[in-house]
Design an enzyme around this catalytic site. Structure first.
Site, PDB file in Angstrom:
ATOM      1  N   VAL A 193     -57.590  31.846 -49.707  1.00  0.00           N
ATOM      2  CA  VAL A 193     -58.583  31.954 -50.683  1.00  0.00           C
ATOM      3  C   VAL A 193     -59.499  31.081 -50.549  1.00  0.00           C
ATOM      4  CG1 VAL A 193     -57.272  30.805 -52.603  1.00  0.00           C
ATOM      5  CG2 VAL A 193     -59.066  32.749 -53.133  1.00  0.00           C
ATOM      6  N   ASP A 198     -47.825  32.975 -29.436  1.00  0.00           N
ATOM      7  CA  ASP A 198     -48.258  34.132 -28.835  1.00  0.00           C
ATOM      8  C   ASP A 198     -49.764  34.555 -28.914  1.00  0.00           C
ATOM      9  OD1 ASP A 198     -48.206  35.049 -31.380  1.00  0.00           O
ATOM     10  OD2 ASP A 198     -46.972  36.834 -30.948  1.00  0.00           O
ATOM     11  N   PHE A 239     -59.652  39.235 -56.422  1.00  0.00           N
ATOM     12  CA  PHE A 239     -58.702  40.458 -56.600  1.00  0.00           C
ATOM     13  C   PHE A 239     -58.020  40.413 -57.864  1.00  0.00           C
ATOM     14  CE2 PHE A 239     -59.140  40.424 -52.020  1.00  0.00           C
ATOM     15  CZ  PHE A 239     -59.294  41.597 -51.788  1.00  0.00           C
ATOM     16  N   ARG A 286     -52.907  29.113 -58.364  1.00  0.00           N
ATOM     17  CA  ARG A 286     -52.390  28.601 -57.120  1.00  0.00           C
ATOM     18  C   ARG A 286     -52.294  26.752 -57.099  1.00  0.00           C
ATOM     19  NH1 ARG A 286     -50.719  32.682 -57.416  1.00  0.00           N
ATOM     20  NH2 ARG A 286     -51.011  34.748 -55.824  1.00  0.00           N
ATOM     21  N   SER A 342     -51.504  35.955 -31.379  1.00  0.00           N
ATOM     22  CA  SER A 342     -51.596  36.880 -32.215  1.00  0.00           C
ATOM     23  C   SER A 342     -52.223  36.406 -33.425  1.00  0.00           C
ATOM     24  CB  SER A 342     -50.388  37.735 -32.444  1.00  0.00           C
ATOM     25  OG  SER A 342     -49.373  36.879 -33.256  1.00  0.00           O
ATOM     26  N   TYR A 360     -42.756  40.423 -46.259  1.00  0.00           N
ATOM     27  CA  TYR A 360     -43.305  38.973 -45.883  1.00  0.00           C
ATOM     28  C   TYR A 360     -42.115  37.977 -46.450  1.00  0.00           C
ATOM     29  CZ  TYR A 360     -45.306  34.536 -45.898  1.00  0.00           C
ATOM     30  OH  TYR A 360     -45.648  33.112 -45.805  1.00  0.00           O
TER      31      TYR A 360
END
Length: 317
Positions: free
Chosen positions: A190, A34, A207, A214, A36, A147
Site C-alpha cells: 500500500v 524464477d 479499499f 498496518r 515470476s 495465501y
C-alpha cells in the site's frame, strides 16, 4: 568471517534487500529465483559483486533447489513464495505448490546438507489483534486466505523438521514491509502504491472504509531483522516478529502520503473476508533476542521511497 548463504526469491523485493544486506556484511550469496515476481532490474547493481550469483529456477523443481546446496553452505534464507491474497483466492493450487511443496523441497535440501534455515513467513497468519500491546508471537493464528494458510503450513513443516530432525530453523514474520524496488501495481504494498500514484498525480484508492491499520516496516530494517534472526543461535526453533510497534490506518496513511491536489477515494474491497483489520506488531521478542530495532521512521521511509520512485521510475505490475 565470510559465510555462504542460499537465498531463494533473491530477485524479489525483500529478497533483493536481504541479498544486499548479506553482501554488505561480506558474505557470499547464491540466489535462486524464477522471476515470476522478482526481476533482473532488482538485482542489477548486486550483480556487480563477485560474491553474488543468481540461478533462474523454481523452488518446486527439486533439482534446481538441490544444485544450490553443498556441504559448504552455511545457511539458507527462504523467501521464494506466492504472495498475492486475491490470486490465492482465485487460484489456491498455485499458492499450495509454491509455498508448501516448494518449502518442502528447500527443507529437504537443508536436511541433506545440515543447513541452517531462516524461513520468512508473514504477519497475515495472525488473527485480528486483541490488545493494545500489539501482536506477539503467542497471538492466535487464523489464516483467512489460501495465501496465509499455505504460509502457515510452510511454517509448520519447518517446525516439524526442527523437532523431528534437529534442523536449525528460525521462523521470521516481518510485518508489512515497504521501500524501493517494491512493485507499485496491485501486487505491491500500500505504501508503494500510494506513493507512486501521488507522484503521478493520480487518486489514492482505499479499499473499504480505510479504518484497517498496518504496522509498516522499512525494507532495510526488515533485511537486518531477517539476516540477524537467521544467524541467532538463541532463535533456533523460535518464531520472531518484526515491526515498529505502532500502526497507522489506511485513511491516515493516505493523508500522510498525499500532496496538495491529490484526490483520496474509497472503493469496494475486493477481498473483505480476508482482510485483517488491525496489524500492529509487538517486536519485543526480536528486540530482546537479536538486539534489533527499526531505525527508519515512516515519514523518512516514505521520503526515501518517493525520491527513489522519481529518480528510478516505478515498475508497474
Amino acid at each position: 568471517m565470510t559465510k555462504e548463504i542460499v537465498v531463494t526469491g533473491a530477485a524479489g523485493f525483500i529478497g533483493r534487500w536481504v541479498t544486499n544486506e548479506l553482501l554488505a556484511r561480506g558474505h557470499r550469496v547464491y540466489g535462486l529465483d524464477d522471476f515470476s515476481n522478482g526481476s533482473y532490474r532488482n538485482i542489477k547493481e548486486l550483480n556487480e559483486s563477485e560474491r553474488f550469483t543468481i540461478a533462474e529456477g523454481d523452488i518446486c523443481d527439486e533439482d534446481a533447489v538441490d544444485e544450490l546446496f553443498n556441504e559448504g553452505v552455511d545457511a539458507c534464507i527462504h523467501l521464494a513464495a506466492e504472495i498475492d491474497v486475491q490470486e490465492s483466492l482465485e487460484d489456491p493450487q498455485s499458492h499450495f505448490d509454491s509455498n508448501v511443496v516448494g518449502t518442502q523441497n528447500v527443507l529437504e535440501a537443508c536436511r541433506r546438507t545440515d543447513t541452517r534455515l531462516g524461513l520468512v513467513g508473514t504477519c497475515m497468519v495472525y488473527d485480528m489483534a486483541g490488545s493494545e500491546e500489539g501482536i506477539s508471537e503467542e497471538h492466535p493464528v487464523k489464516p483467512a486466505s489460501p495465501y496465509a494458510g499455505s504460509k502457515l503450513a510452510a511454517e509448520n513443516l519447518a517446525e516439524s523438521y526442527y523437532h523431528g530432525y534437529d534442523l536449525p530453523v528460525v521462523i521470521l514474520r516481518p510485518f508489512n514491509t515497504y521501500g524501493p524496488f517494491q512493485k507499485t501495481g496491485m501486487a505491491g504494498g500500500v505504501v508503494s502504491i500510494f506513493t507512486n500514484r501521488d507522484n503521478q498525480g493520480e487518486p489514492l484508492k482505499i479499499f473499504g472504509d480505510g479504518t484497517q491499520s498496518r504496522d509498516l516496516l522499512y525494507a532495510t530494517d526488515c533485511a537486518r531483522f531477517i539476516v540477524e534472526g537467521t544467524f541467532c543461535d538463541e532463535a533456533v526453533g523460535e518464531v520472531l516478529n518484526a515491526g515498529t510497534g505502532s500502526d497507522i490506518s489506511i485513511n491516515e496513511l493516505a493523508e500522510l502520503i498525499s500532496t496538495d491536489g491529490t484526490e483520496i477515494t474509497h472503493v469496494e474491497h475486493h477481498h473483505p473476508q480476508s482482510e485483517v483489520q488491525t496489524l500492529r506488531c509487538d517486536p519485543s521478542k526480536a528486540e530482546a533476542m537479536l538486539d534489533w530495532e527499526p531505525e527508519v521512521s515512516l515519514e523518512e521511509g516514505v521520503d526515501r521511497l518517493r525520491t527513489w520512485l522519481r529518480e528510478e521510475g516505478a515498475e508497474q505490475a
